[in-house]
Design an enzyme around this catalytic site. Structure first.
Site, PDB file in Angstrom:
ATOM      1  N   CYS A 114       4.536   1.253   2.197  1.00  0.00           N
ATOM      2  CA  CYS A 114       3.472   0.777   3.655  1.00  0.00           C
ATOM      3  C   CYS A 114       3.918   1.675   4.363  1.00  0.00           C
ATOM      4  O   CYS A 114       2.831   1.376   5.117  1.00  0.00           O
ATOM      5  CB  CYS A 114       4.034  -0.543   3.676  1.00  0.00           C
ATOM      6  SG  CYS A 114       2.693  -1.963   2.490  1.00  0.00           S
ATOM      7  N   HIS A 123       1.795  -2.020  11.290  1.00  0.00           N
ATOM      8  CA  HIS A 123       1.381  -1.176   9.886  1.00  0.00           C
ATOM      9  C   HIS A 123       0.729  -2.588   9.617  1.00  0.00           C
ATOM     10  O   HIS A 123       1.273  -4.182  10.151  1.00  0.00           O
ATOM     11  CB  HIS A 123       2.321  -0.910   9.004  1.00  0.00           C
ATOM     12  CG  HIS A 123       2.110  -1.806   7.423  1.00  0.00           C
ATOM     13  ND1 HIS A 123       1.190  -1.405   6.516  1.00  0.00           N
ATOM     14  CD2 HIS A 123       3.147  -2.661   7.020  1.00  0.00           C
ATOM     15  CE1 HIS A 123       0.870  -1.957   5.746  1.00  0.00           C
ATOM     16  NE2 HIS A 123       2.149  -2.717   5.546  1.00  0.00           N
ATOM     17  N   ASN A 149      -3.594  -6.001   3.661  1.00  0.00           N
ATOM     18  CA  ASN A 149      -2.496  -5.317   4.017  1.00  0.00           C
ATOM     19  C   ASN A 149      -2.926  -4.133   3.110  1.00  0.00           C
ATOM     20  O   ASN A 149      -2.738  -4.388   1.387  1.00  0.00           O
ATOM     21  CB  ASN A 149      -1.442  -5.794   3.190  1.00  0.00           C
ATOM     22  CG  ASN A 149       0.358  -4.471   3.426  1.00  0.00           C
ATOM     23  OD1 ASN A 149      -0.489  -3.554   3.655  1.00  0.00           O
ATOM     24  ND2 ASN A 149       1.014  -5.244   3.369  1.00  0.00           N
TER      25      ASN A 149
END
Ligand code: COA
Length: 332
Positions: free
Chosen positions: A118, A259, A289
């Protein structure tokens, strides 16, 4: 604050690509023992996009890059480098970046994939800024793209509710003003924590002590609580450090782009650091996500909505598997 070297950088264009299919929490209720209420309360997620058979890391990444090039007014053959941040590419060899380069006509641009989960897009953005600032490149494309829903066991309710698919891209170019672009950056990792989120393909990938894990090989295994605790601390530290090192006050920053891992993780930073909530971008409700794609999708939506003004800094922070974390203070 001005970064080193005699010139700066600029995001000339951004783009995003999402698969058409949307999986809602109600859809997940039909597969596993979960509820819309639990998912919304614990994560803030209401829906996520899921790749169809024809959607790939290659095709989504290519489409996001084509939009970013178009908006940037940059031809693919003018790019010096294409960085694809992903941990879910179809093939390890060649890189997804190589195939995208051919598809868009990028000629002899350097191509490589970057596996920082990520944090991958931010690692790539920080590298691109540094390469351009020191004169080694003029135009760099960074793509964050994942199809993590293919790596998820849909019967595992602790993981399947979280991830979504998508791609975002940015084209970064040189700017004569050294105050523009990345004025502060950090990139970190702590390999001692890799076991908190991993994707074992065969028995030898499985770390000692996790042999009895009920999640089948070929699927992501995640220790959510441990990641949660780590992320809450690191997010706050990374934002505070970015403010301290640049001398910026909380109110000087026009957008905080975190994020999109879990809305509660973002909210804990908002509360602790007293960030103005209207300047902390959240779209996890619509996308879940999307790992490396999460920050560039946020960036693209903000640019598209005209919410990123020149001259006012933005702060970007990410954490991910590895574990990795990164930050960037960017002057648009
Ligand atoms: N639906 C309903 N109940 C669920 C569930 C689901 N989808 N997933 C777990 N539960 C249950 C658990 O079984 C547990 O039940 P118990 O108390 O009877 O044992 C209870 O809910 C609490 O589980 P826990 O794992 O402690 O929940 P949590 O509050 O930590 O939330 C995550 C779980 C995964 C949402 C959270 O830990 C998280 O977001 N972690 C970070 C993950 C992440 O960011 N990963 C990507 C890294 S970039």
């Amino acid at each position: 604050m001005t970064a080193p070297f005699g010139r700066g950088t600029r995001i000339a264009g951004t783009g995003r690509a999402l698969p058409a299919e949307v999986v809602t929490n109600a859809d997940l209720e039909k597969i596993v023992d979960t509820s819309d209420e639990w998912i919304v309360q614990r994560t803030g997620i209401r829906a996520r996009h899921r790749a169809a058979e024809a959607d790939t890391v290659f095709s989504l990444g290519r489409d996001a890059l084509l939009k970013a090039l178009d908006r940037a007014g940059v031809r693919a053959d003018q790019l010096d480098m294409i960085i694809v941040a992903t941990v879910s590419g179809e093939m390890l060899c060649p890189s997804t970046a190589a195939r995208i380069s051919e598809a868009v006509g990028a000629g002899e641009a350097a191509v490589f994939d970057l596996a920082a989960a990520c944090s991958g897009f931010l690692y790539g953005l920080n590298l691109a800024d540094t390469m351009i600032r020191c004169g080694r490149a003029e135009r760099v494309a960074i793509i964050g793209v994942e199809v993590l829903t293919r790596l998820v066991d849909w019967n595992d309710r602790t993981v399947s509710i979280i991830f979504g698919d998508g791609a975002g891209a940015a084209v970064v170019v040189a700017d004569p003003d050294p105050r523009k672009g990345c004025v502060h950056q950090t990139m970190h990792g702590d390999g001692r924590m890799w076991r908190t989120l991993y994707h074992p393909k065969c028995d030898r990938d499985v770390p000692a002590g996790d042999e009895a894990n009920p999640i089948r090989l070929g699927h992501l295994r995640m220790h959510g609580r441990e990641i949660y605790k780590f992320a809450v601390t690191r997010f706050q530290e990374a934002i505070q450090d970015a403010l301290d090192r640049t001398g910026l006050k909380v109110g000087d920053v026009q957008q905080y782009i975190c994020h999109q891992s879990n809305q509660r993780i973002i909210e804990s930073a908002v509360e602790k650091l007293k960030l103005p909530p209207e300047r902390v971008y959240v779209n996890i409700d619509r996308y879940g996500n999307t790992s490396a794609a999460s920050i560039p999708i946020c960036l693209d939506e903000l640019y598209e909505a005209g919410r990123i003004e020149a001259g006012k800094p933005i702060i970007l922070v990410a954490f991910g598997a590895g574990v990795t974390w990164a930050s960037c203070v960017w002057n648009p």
